[in-house]
Motif scaffolding. Structure first.
Motif, PDB file in Angstrom:
ATOM      1  N   UNK A 158      -9.695  -9.206   3.172  1.00 12.81           N
ATOM      2  CA  UNK A 158      -9.587  -8.437   4.408  1.00 12.81           C
ATOM      3  C   UNK A 158      -8.186  -8.150   4.899  1.00 12.81           C
ATOM      4  N   UNK A 159      -7.288  -7.789   4.000  1.00 14.18           N
ATOM      5  CA  UNK A 159      -6.011  -7.270   4.462  1.00 14.18           C
ATOM      6  C   UNK A 159      -5.515  -6.161   3.549  1.00 14.18           C
ATOM      7  N   UNK A 160      -4.688  -5.314   4.135  1.00 13.52           N
ATOM      8  CA  UNK A 160      -4.146  -4.140   3.459  1.00 13.52           C
ATOM      9  C   UNK A 160      -2.770  -4.474   2.899  1.00 13.52           C
ATOM     10  N   UNK A 161      -2.444  -3.861   1.762  1.00 13.31           N
ATOM     11  CA  UNK A 161      -1.190  -4.149   1.077  1.00 13.31           C
ATOM     12  C   UNK A 161      -0.517  -2.866   0.626  1.00 13.31           C
ATOM     13  N   UNK A 162       0.797  -2.882   0.666  1.00 17.54           N
ATOM     14  CA  UNK A 162       1.570  -1.756   0.144  1.00 17.54           C
ATOM     15  C   UNK A 162       2.797  -2.309  -0.568  1.00 17.54           C
ATOM     16  N   UNK A 163       3.065  -1.789  -1.763  1.00 15.77           N
ATOM     17  CA  UNK A 163       4.246  -2.187  -2.525  1.00 15.77           C
ATOM     18  C   UNK A 163       5.069  -0.945  -2.843  1.00 15.77           C
ATOM     19  N   UNK A 164       6.358  -1.008  -2.529  1.00 16.37           N
ATOM     20  CA  UNK A 164       7.310   0.050  -2.839  1.00 16.37           C
ATOM     21  C   UNK A 164       8.307  -0.481  -3.861  1.00 16.37           C
ATOM     22  N   UNK A 165       8.791   0.394  -4.731  1.00 17.83           N
ATOM     23  CA  UNK A 165       9.755  -0.027  -5.738  1.00 17.83           C
ATOM     24  C   UNK A 165      10.925   0.924  -5.835  1.00 17.83           C
ATOM     25  N   UNK A 166      12.099   0.373  -6.097  1.00 20.33           N
ATOM     26  CA  UNK A 166      13.246   1.228  -6.382  1.00 20.33           C
ATOM     27  C   UNK A 166      13.064   1.861  -7.755  1.00 20.33           C
ATOM     28  N   UNK A 167      13.893   2.826  -8.078  1.00 21.93           N
ATOM     29  CA  UNK A 167      13.775   3.553  -9.340  1.00 21.93           C
ATOM     30  C   UNK A 167      14.610   2.893 -10.420  1.00 21.93           C
ATOM     31  N   UNK A 168      14.186   3.061 -11.663  1.00 25.56           N
ATOM     32  CA  UNK A 168      14.954   2.527 -12.779  1.00 25.56           C
ATOM     33  C   UNK A 168      14.156   2.592 -14.059  1.00 25.56           C
ATOM     34  N   UNK A 169      14.828   2.381 -15.180  1.00 25.34           N
ATOM     35  CA  UNK A 169      14.167   2.498 -16.476  1.00 25.34           C
ATOM     36  C   UNK A 169      13.046   1.482 -16.640  1.00 25.34           C
ATOM     37  N   UNK A 170      13.130   0.339 -15.967  1.00 21.92           N
ATOM     38  CA  UNK A 170      12.091  -0.674 -16.088  1.00 21.92           C
ATOM     39  C   UNK A 170      11.083  -0.658 -14.968  1.00 21.92           C
ATOM     40  N   UNK A 171      11.106   0.373 -14.120  1.00 20.94           N
ATOM     41  CA  UNK A 171      10.204   0.428 -12.970  1.00 20.94           C
ATOM     42  C   UNK A 171       9.397   1.719 -12.936  1.00 20.94           C
ATOM     43  N   UNK A 172       9.034   2.227 -14.129  1.00 24.98           N
ATOM     44  CA  UNK A 172       8.162   3.389 -14.211  1.00 24.98           C
ATOM     45  C   UNK A 172       6.730   3.034 -13.844  1.00 24.98           C
ATOM     46  N   UNK A 173       5.847   3.993 -13.971  1.00 27.12           N
ATOM     47  CA  UNK A 173       4.465   3.860 -13.504  1.00 27.12           C
ATOM     48  C   UNK A 173       3.769   2.621 -14.051  1.00 27.12           C
ATOM     49  N   UNK A 174       3.746   2.435 -15.372  1.00 29.88           N
ATOM     50  CA  UNK A 174       2.967   1.343 -15.949  1.00 29.88           C
ATOM     51  C   UNK A 174       3.586  -0.015 -15.657  1.00 29.88           C
ATOM     52  N   UNK A 175       4.911  -0.115 -15.704  1.00 28.40           N
ATOM     53  CA  UNK A 175       5.561  -1.385 -15.379  1.00 28.40           C
ATOM     54  C   UNK A 175       5.315  -1.760 -13.923  1.00 28.40           C
ATOM     55  N   UNK A 176       5.360  -0.765 -13.052  1.00 29.90           N
ATOM     56  CA  UNK A 176       5.126  -1.014 -11.632  1.00 29.90           C
ATOM     57  C   UNK A 176       3.690  -1.465 -11.396  1.00 29.90           C
ATOM     58  N   UNK A 177       2.732  -0.825 -12.049  1.00 32.80           N
ATOM     59  CA  UNK A 177       1.340  -1.259 -11.917  1.00 32.80           C
ATOM     60  C   UNK A 177       1.160  -2.694 -12.383  1.00 32.80           C
ATOM     61  N   UNK A 178       1.917  -3.095 -13.398  1.00 35.23           N
ATOM     62  CA  UNK A 178       1.867  -4.478 -13.845  1.00 35.23           C
ATOM     63  C   UNK A 178       2.323  -5.427 -12.751  1.00 35.23           C
ATOM     64  N   UNK A 179       3.347  -5.045 -11.977  1.00 36.85           N
ATOM     65  CA  UNK A 179       3.807  -5.871 -10.872  1.00 36.85           C
ATOM     66  C   UNK A 179       2.774  -5.910  -9.750  1.00 36.85           C
ATOM     67  N   UNK A 180       2.126  -4.775  -9.478  1.00 36.44           N
ATOM     68  CA  UNK A 180       1.049  -4.750  -8.487  1.00 36.44           C
ATOM     69  C   UNK A 180      -0.048  -5.732  -8.884  1.00 36.44           C
ATOM     70  N   UNK A 181      -0.470  -5.689 -10.165  1.00 39.57           N
ATOM     71  CA  UNK A 181      -1.530  -6.578 -10.641  1.00 39.57           C
ATOM     72  C   UNK A 181      -1.107  -8.040 -10.544  1.00 39.57           C
ATOM     73  N   UNK A 182       0.162  -8.330 -10.857  1.00 38.82           N
ATOM     74  CA  UNK A 182       0.645  -9.709 -10.792  1.00 38.82           C
ATOM     75  C   UNK A 182       0.645 -10.227  -9.356  1.00 38.82           C
TER      76      UNK A 182
END
Length: 365
Positions: free
Chosen positions: A326-350
């Motif tokens: 019962x809580x809402x979450x938001x994650x923002x990321x800076x840009x970089x070669x290691x922070x593209x879509x799939x890598x970022x989704x991996x951090x969300x999942x972690x």
């Protein structure tokens, strides 16, 4: 065992009245001691340009004074550095500062609302090319946390020239880099240290603007961040990122939102916002903000996660989802070669898995 890196400390004026009426010309190596950010210097100028003049805006406590270069929308007096490069009928300027009153929108706030395109500049870093709010050809990058903004003032500069200029930026004082990166965001941030006026600004692909003064932040002391987050059931690490600052935001009556700043050894940043469902200003499902970007819905352990990004390869990414408790979450990321879509989704999942594993711990409980 190596000794810990000492935190960065810089000079600050005692009063707003002590501000220079006109920012003085000071070369980068001497100006670094007045900056709460890593200061960068151009090691190579565009062809035909033979002049480079840098001026320093010193930090002072809040207060409105008649001083050239101070921000017109707040009583804040943070430090900043401006470099003007010119020659052959062409002219551009670089502005450097710590963007610390909100998460930098899409990682390049000066280009907000314009079509942007990324270019790698080495060491996993990226510069964004586009148009700034004044309609000038412009570019922006975050380098070791420092926001570096370029605006073309006269003549024409090609994409290749702009990218090459950013790629050739070097730390003015190399020894300052590890010290600035070792200093928690809350200790560097002007707005975390002072009750300065703020304005509502965008923060990412989805609509969530920065809080106004009625939504004050209470920053956790740096030495207490790990214990505080552990008690809240919030992970203190994700991938190479480590939590180093945290704040609760409310309307004066109750805590509404929790912000956590995670940083990487190179200065990359994640910003997690959490609130009890319906108890703050995050909306779910989120609404798109006006900046051109891609948005999609992905699966996260049987729940939808709304993902927005500017570049699948480089980010900058924005994700919104809900925790089963019962809580809402938001994650923002800076840009970089290691922070593209799939890598970022991996951090969300972690992060999501760590939150669920915490079990009885309650965010903002």
């Amino acid at each position: 065992m190596s000794s810990p890196v000492p935190p960065w400390r810089w000079h600050i004026l005692d009063r707003a009245a002590d501000l220079d009426r006109v920012p003085p010309a000071i070369e980068e190596a001497r100006a670094q001691d007045w900056c709460n950010f890593v200061l960068w210097r151009p090691s190579r100028l565009p062809g035909g340009c033979d002049a480079s003049v840098g001026t320093l805006r010193r930090e002072a406590p809040p207060g409105r004074v008649e001083a050239e270069g101070r921000t017109p929308w707040s009583d804040a007096n943070p430090s900043g550095y401006r470099t003007e490069i010119s020659g052959g009928g062409r002219r551009l300027r670089l502005k450097q500062f710590l963007y610390d009153w909100a998460f930098p929108a899409a990682d390049h706030p000066c280009l907000w609302g314009s079509e942007t395109r990324p270019a790698g500049i080495g060491e996993g870093r990226v510069v964004w090319l586009g148009t700034d709010y004044l309609g000038h050809r412009a570019a922006s990058a975050r380098l070791a946390r420092t926001t570096v903004e370029l605006s073309v003032l006269e003549g024409e500069f090609t994409d290749d020239e702009i990218v090459a200029l950013f790629a050739a930026l070097r730390p003015a004082v190399p020894d300052a880099v590890p010290r600035v990166l070792a200093t928690p965001f809350a200790e560097l941030s002007y707005w975390a240290r002072h009750p300065a006026d703020m304005v509502s600004v965008p923060t990412g692909v989805f609509h969530f603007h920065r809080r106004g003064r009625e939504h004050e932040g209470d920053w956790v002391p740096s030495e207490e961040v790990v214990a505080f987050l552990t008690a809240q059931g919030v992970p203190v690490a994700a991938g190479e990122f480590r939590a180093e600052s945290a704040a609760t935001f409310g309307d004066g009556a109750a805590v509404r939102e929790l912000d956590v700043v995670y940083s990487s050894p190179s200065g990359g940043e994640l910003r997690l916002t959490a609130q009890r469902t319906g108890g703050g200003r995050l909306a779910f499902p989120p609404e798109r903000d006006k900046h051109p970007a891609t948005a999609e819905v992905r699966d996260l352990s049987g729940r939808p996660v709304h993902l927005g990004y500017l570049s699948a390869e480089f980010g900058a990414c924005d994700a919104c989802w809900q925790h089963p408790d019962g809580y809402d979450l938001r994650l923002l990321g800076s840009a970089g070669a290691g922070l593209g879509r799939e890598a970022f989704l991996g951090l969300v999942a972690e992060i999501d898995a760590a939150l669920r594993l915490a079990g009885n711990a309650e965010v903002l409980g």
